[in-house]
Design an enzyme around this catalytic site. Structure first.
Site, mmCIF file in Angstrom:
data_model
loop_
_atom_site.group_PDB
_atom_site.id
_atom_site.type_symbol
_atom_site.label_atom_id
_atom_site.label_comp_id
_atom_site.label_asym_id
_atom_site.label_seq_id
_atom_site.Cartn_x
_atom_site.Cartn_y
_atom_site.Cartn_z
ATOM 1 N N ALA A 151 0.893 -1.243 0.023
ATOM 2 C CA ALA A 151 -0.065 -0.082 -0.080
ATOM 3 C C ALA A 151 0.741 1.293 -0.208
ATOM 4 O O ALA A 151 0.259 2.516 -0.253
ATOM 5 C CB ALA A 151 -0.993 -0.106 1.015
ATOM 6 N N GLY A 152 2.345 1.211 0.267
ATOM 7 C CA GLY A 152 3.146 2.454 0.160
ATOM 8 C C GLY A 152 3.107 2.686 -1.270
ATOM 9 O O GLY A 152 2.854 2.184 -2.293
ATOM 10 N N GLN A 153 4.175 3.897 -1.354
ATOM 11 C CA GLN A 153 4.399 4.417 -2.611
ATOM 12 C C GLN A 153 5.079 3.756 -3.399
ATOM 13 O O GLN A 153 5.083 3.574 -4.614
ATOM 14 C CB GLN A 153 5.249 5.866 -2.378
ATOM 15 N N ILE A 154 6.276 2.926 -2.800
ATOM 16 C CA ILE A 154 7.067 2.186 -3.624
ATOM 17 C C ILE A 154 6.302 0.903 -4.212
ATOM 18 O O ILE A 154 6.262 0.384 -5.352
ATOM 19 C CB ILE A 154 8.291 1.505 -2.936
ATOM 20 N N ARG A 178 19.175 6.701 14.621
ATOM 21 C CA ARG A 178 19.461 5.624 13.599
ATOM 22 C C ARG A 178 19.430 4.217 14.323
ATOM 23 O O ARG A 178 18.911 3.341 13.848
ATOM 24 C CB ARG A 178 20.920 5.729 12.830
ATOM 25 N N ASN A 231 13.059 -1.685 12.712
ATOM 26 C CA ASN A 231 12.981 -2.716 11.602
ATOM 27 C C ASN A 231 13.448 -3.968 11.761
ATOM 28 O O ASN A 231 13.205 -5.062 11.169
ATOM 29 C CB ASN A 231 13.890 -1.831 10.570
ATOM 30 N N GLY A 251 13.336 -2.312 1.888
ATOM 31 C CA GLY A 251 13.054 -1.559 3.013
ATOM 32 C C GLY A 251 14.337 -1.238 3.622
ATOM 33 O O GLY A 251 15.046 -2.042 3.870
ATOM 34 N N ASP A 301 21.467 2.558 -6.677
ATOM 35 C CA ASP A 301 22.663 3.488 -6.707
ATOM 36 C C ASP A 301 23.315 3.325 -7.863
ATOM 37 O O ASP A 301 24.017 4.367 -8.477
ATOM 38 C CB ASP A 301 23.370 2.998 -5.615
ATOM 39 N N HIS A 338 24.093 0.687 1.453
ATOM 40 C CA HIS A 338 22.980 1.730 0.904
ATOM 41 C C HIS A 338 22.855 2.852 2.051
ATOM 42 O O HIS A 338 21.890 2.950 2.491
ATOM 43 C CB HIS A 338 21.686 0.890 0.425
#
Length: 330
Positions: free
Chosen positions: A16-19, A103, A110, A135, A164, A192
Site C-alpha cells: 500500500a506504500g508508494q514504492i 539511527r 526494523n 526497505g 545506486d 546503501h
C-alpha cells in the site's frame, strides 16, 4: 497472451506504500520476469485503516488493468501465509525514520519486522525463493532476515543497491553526453547509505574507459555526493520519496537475477563469501554477474588503495549496524 509456463508466486510486503504502488503494476505486466511468465501476486500488509483502504483500491486497479499475466491476486495479514510457496519475495515495507528518531532506534524498529519475516520465509516459502530487501536500512535488514531463515541458503537473499548503480550511470551519461545504455561496468560497493562507494574505475562508455575523461574534482564534488544523497535531494524537490525509481531498480534487480545479466555488471548487495576482504555473511554491495538464478561478485578486480579504504569504511559501518541489532539474530 498464451503461455505454457507455470505460474510463479511473487510476495510483496508494504504493497500500500508508494514504492509498492509503483512496483505492482510492472510485476503484473511482465516487466520483472518476462512477457511470457504468469504471476500470482501475494500482498502482505499488516497495518490497519488507511493503508488497508489504499491496498483495496490498488487491488481494484490491478484487476481493472486486466493484465494477461496476472493469474492470481490475494492480500494477507499473516506473513507465513503470504510467503507460502513464494518463488520471489520483495520485502518493501519497513518502518520509516520519524523526526528526531536516532539511527539506532530505526535499526531496532526494523529489526523486529525483518526477524519476523525471515522466520516466516523459513517456515513457508519455496526453498529456492529469491528474496530482495528494499526497505531501509536494506543491507542490515536483509542480513537479519537471512539469519532468521536458517533452512534457506544465504544466496537466496539480497538487498537493493541497483538504484545506486542506476543513479551513477545516469550521472555519467549526462556528463559524457551519451546514452545510459552506452555506460557499462559501473560499480557501487558497500552499504546503501551515504557511505557507499560509487566506483568508475572499470567503467566504459561505448566500450572505451571513462576514468581518464573525468576530472577528479567532478568525481569528488559532484558525482559521488549526487549518487550518495540523491534520495534526499528528490525528497526535498518533490516533497515525497523517490518511489518510482526505487521500484524500477527493484524490477531491474529481480529481472537480472532471475533471467541472467550475461556479461553486464549489476550491482547487488549479496552475502559475502569473503570476496575483497569483506567479512563472510555481511550483505554487501558488489559488482555481480548473474547466471541460472545465481548472483556472484565479479572476481579478480584490481582494487586501488583509495577504493580499498572506502570498502573498509563500509565494512565498519555495517559491522556497527550488525552490533546494534544483535539481539534479533539467532
Amino acid at each position: 497472451m498464451e503461455t505454457t509456463k507455470k505460474t510463479v508466486r511473487v510476495a510483496v510486503t508494504g504493497p500500500a506504500g508508494q514504492i509498492g504502488y509503483s512496483l505492482l503494476f510492472r510485476i503484473a505486466s511482465g516487466a520483472m520476469l518476462g512477457a511470457d511468465q504468469p504471476v500470482e501476486l501475494r500482498l502482505l500488509e499488516r497495518a490497519e485503516s488507511a493503508s488497508s483502504a489504499r491496498l483495496t483500491g490498488t487491488m481494484m486497479e490491478l484487476e481493472d488493468c486486466a493484465f494477461p499475466l496476472l493469474h492470481g491476486l490475494s492480500a494477507f495479514r499473516d506473513p507465513v501465509e503470504a510467503f507460502r510457496d513464494a518463488d520471489y519475495a520483495l520485502l518493501v515495507g519497513a518502518r520509516p525514520r520519524a523526526p528526531g528518531m536516532e539511527r539506532a532506534d530505526l535499526l531496532e524498529a526494523n529489526a523486529r519486522i525483518f526477524m519476523e519475516q525471515g522466520r516466516a520465509l523459513n517456515a513457508s516459502a519455496s526453498r529456492d525463493v529469491k528474496v530482495l530487501v528494499v526497505g531501509n536500512p536494506c543491507n542490515t535488514n536483509a542480513m537479519i532476515a537471512m539469519k532468521n531463515a536458517p533452512d534457506l541458503a544465504a544466496r537466496n537473499f539480497s538487498a537493493l543497491m541497483r538504484l545506486d548503480q542506476n543513479r551513477a550511470e545516469a550521472q555519467l551519461a549526462k556528463k559524457l553526453g551519451c546514452r545510459v545504455a552506452d555506460i557499462e561496468r559501473v560499480a557501487v560497493w558497500g552499504n546503501h547509505s551515504p557511505t557507499m562507494a560509487a566506483d568508475v574505475s572499470f567503467a566504459t562508455a561505448k566500450g572505451e574507459p571513462v576514468a581518464g575523461r573525468l576530472e577528479a574534482a567532478w568525481l569528488a564534488d559532484e558525482f559521488e555526493p549526487v549518487v550518495a544523497k540523491r534520495g534526499g535531494a528528490i525528497l526535498a524537490a518533490r516533497g515525497a520519496s523517490s518511489a518510482a525509481s526505487a521500484a524500477s531498480a527493484a524490477i531491474d534487480h529481480m529481472r537480472d537475477w532471475a533471467l541472467g545479466s550475461g556479461e553486464r555488471w549489476v550491482t547487488m548487495a549479496v552475502p559475502s563469501e569473503g570476496e575483497y576482504g569483506v567479512p563472510e555473511g555481511m550483505v554487501f554491495g558488489f559488482p555481480c554477474r548473474t547466471e541460472n538464478g545465481v548472483a556472484r561478485p565479479v572476481e579478480g578486480l584490481e582494487i586501488s588503495e583509495a577504493l580499498r579504504a572506502r570498502i573498509e569504511r563500509n565494512v565498519a559501518e555495517l559491522a556497527l549496524e550488525a552490533e546494534a541489532v544483535k539481539a534479533f539474530l539467532p
